[in-house]
Design a protein around this motif. Sequence first.
Motif, PDB file in Angstrom:
ATOM      1  N   THR A  32       0.855  -1.179   0.000  1.00  0.00           N
ATOM      2  CA  THR A  32       0.000   0.000   0.000  1.00  0.00           C
ATOM      3  C   THR A  32       0.888   1.223   0.000  1.00  0.00           C
ATOM      4  OG1 THR A  32      -1.702  -1.185   1.214  1.00  0.00           O
ATOM      5  CG2 THR A  32      -1.827   1.208   1.243  1.00  0.00           C
ATOM      6  N   GLU A  33       0.680   2.104  -0.975  1.00  0.00           N
ATOM      7  CA  GLU A  33       1.537   3.273  -1.109  1.00  0.00           C
ATOM      8  C   GLU A  33       0.950   4.531  -0.482  1.00  0.00           C
ATOM      9  OE1 GLU A  33       2.267   3.344  -5.312  1.00  0.00           O
ATOM     10  OE2 GLU A  33       3.989   2.027  -5.087  1.00  0.00           O
ATOM     11  N   SER A  34      -0.360   4.586  -0.308  1.00  0.00           N
ATOM     12  CA  SER A  34      -0.996   5.774   0.252  1.00  0.00           C
ATOM     13  C   SER A  34      -0.887   5.780   1.768  1.00  0.00           C
ATOM     14  CB  SER A  34      -2.468   5.828  -0.147  1.00  0.00           C
ATOM     15  OG  SER A  34      -3.103   6.936   0.464  1.00  0.00           O
ATOM     16  N   ASN A  39      -7.941   6.235   1.234  1.00  0.00           N
ATOM     17  CA  ASN A  39      -7.508   5.909  -0.122  1.00  0.00           C
ATOM     18  C   ASN A  39      -6.612   4.674  -0.200  1.00  0.00           C
ATOM     19  OD1 ASN A  39      -8.825   8.117  -1.222  1.00  0.00           O
ATOM     20  ND2 ASN A  39      -7.086   9.463  -0.885  1.00  0.00           N
ATOM     21  N   ALA A  40      -6.338   4.061   0.906  1.00  0.00           N
ATOM     22  CA  ALA A  40      -5.396   2.936   0.939  1.00  0.00           C
ATOM     23  C   ALA A  40      -5.825   1.781   0.044  1.00  0.00           C
ATOM     24  CB  ALA A  40      -5.204   2.448   2.365  1.00  0.00           C
ATOM     25  N   SER A  43      -4.552   2.169  -3.536  1.00  0.00           N
ATOM     26  CA  SER A  43      -3.142   2.475  -3.790  1.00  0.00           C
ATOM     27  C   SER A  43      -2.219   1.269  -3.632  1.00  0.00           C
ATOM     28  CB  SER A  43      -2.677   3.589  -2.861  1.00  0.00           C
ATOM     29  OG  SER A  43      -2.605   3.108  -1.534  1.00  0.00           O
ATOM     30  N   ARG A  44      -2.746   0.088  -3.820  1.00  0.00           N
ATOM     31  CA  ARG A  44      -1.929  -1.120  -3.703  1.00  0.00           C
ATOM     32  C   ARG A  44      -1.242  -1.402  -5.034  1.00  0.00           C
ATOM     33  NH1 ARG A  44      -6.799  -3.132  -0.704  1.00  0.00           N
ATOM     34  NH2 ARG A  44      -7.475  -3.686  -2.778  1.00  0.00           N
ATOM     35  N   GLU A  45       0.045  -1.719  -4.963  1.00  0.00           N
ATOM     36  CA  GLU A  45       0.838  -1.988  -6.157  1.00  0.00           C
ATOM     37  C   GLU A  45       1.700  -3.237  -5.946  1.00  0.00           C
ATOM     38  OE1 GLU A  45       0.620  -0.432  -8.993  1.00  0.00           O
ATOM     39  OE2 GLU A  45      -0.648   1.211  -8.298  1.00  0.00           O
ATOM     40  N   ARG A  62       9.120  -1.903  -8.190  1.00  0.00           N
ATOM     41  CA  ARG A  62       7.696  -1.757  -8.478  1.00  0.00           C
ATOM     42  C   ARG A  62       7.419  -2.344  -9.862  1.00  0.00           C
ATOM     43  NH1 ARG A  62       4.237   3.702  -9.263  1.00  0.00           N
ATOM     44  NH2 ARG A  62       2.206   2.797  -8.776  1.00  0.00           N
TER      45      ARG A  62
END
Length: 66
Positions: A32-34, A39-40, A43-45, A62
């Motif tokens: 999770t980047e946020s 908003n989490a 925002s997962r990558e 990434r």
Amino acid sequence: MATTDDSFNGLTEYCEDCDLETLHEVSVQIRTESTKEENAQFSREPYRVCECQRCGNRSSQRMNNA
């Protein structure tokens, strides 16, 4: 570039710390980047994580640069 051989895990890659082709453990992690809670979920990558089995050096990259 990763190659396969007859080792247990079968994945060897170049390790900058060892300056050799060594056995690596490779996995994909969803991060999770946020930092905002609301908003989490959006925002997962995916990240490719590899760890040298000789020296323990760990790196991540990434996978989605959208």
